[in-house]
Design a protein around this motif. Structure first.
Motif: not given
Length: 152
Positions: A87-92, A105-107, A111-113, A116-119
């Motif tokens: 989540a932090l990598a996606w935020t960055d 790179d962050a995706r 996707e591993a954690h 799709p709805e949470e993403q």
């Protein structure tokens, strides 16, 4: 012209709708994760108002001082779960779009954690906090609750 000090007074209908989206996004994932994302985005955007506000809120929800302080250097800090790191990598990646597109790179971690709805929920939350940062910085707003004590 008058400087805006209360966005809700300046544009009640739009801000009501913005708040509804904000609350929906905030309630879409676990509270601890949401607060970490809000603080991290606010750090990246240099929004003292939001760092202050969301640090207070995170503490009230049981977040530790250590984890709040280490958000500035989360990459090197071993105190976050793999889900939180994703989540932090996606935020960055989404907050720093102008500094280069790193979301690919962050995706993979996202996707591993996250489902799709949470993403989507996380992505909307990141957009919401980035929007609040721009409102607060743009109009020089300050959250009084939890205001720091003056140094001795």
């Amino acid at each position: 012209m008058t400087r805006i000090t209360d966005p809700f007074a300046a544009s009640p209908q739009l801000m009501k709708q913005w708040m509804a989206v904000s609350l929906a996004a905030q309630n879409s994932l676990e509270p601890s994760l949401i607060e970490l994302v809000k603080i991290r985005s606010s750090i990246l955007n240099g929004c003292a108002n939001c760092i202050n506000m969301h640090s207070v809120e995170a503490r009230a929800k049981g977040e530790s001082e250590q984890r709040i302080y280490l958000l500035a250097a989360w990459h090197e800090a071993p105190v976050y779960t793999d889900r939180e790191r994703a989540a932090l990598a996606w935020t960055d990646a989404l907050t720093r779009l102008a500094q280069g597109h790193t979301q690919k790179d962050a995706r993979a971690a996202l996707e591993a954690h996250f489902t799709p709805e949470e993403q989507m929920n996380l992505t909307v939350m990141i957009n919401v906090i980035n929007g609040w940062n721009r409102i607060a910085v743009g109009f020089d707003l300050w959250y009084e609750g939890g205001a720091p004590a003056k140094a001795a």
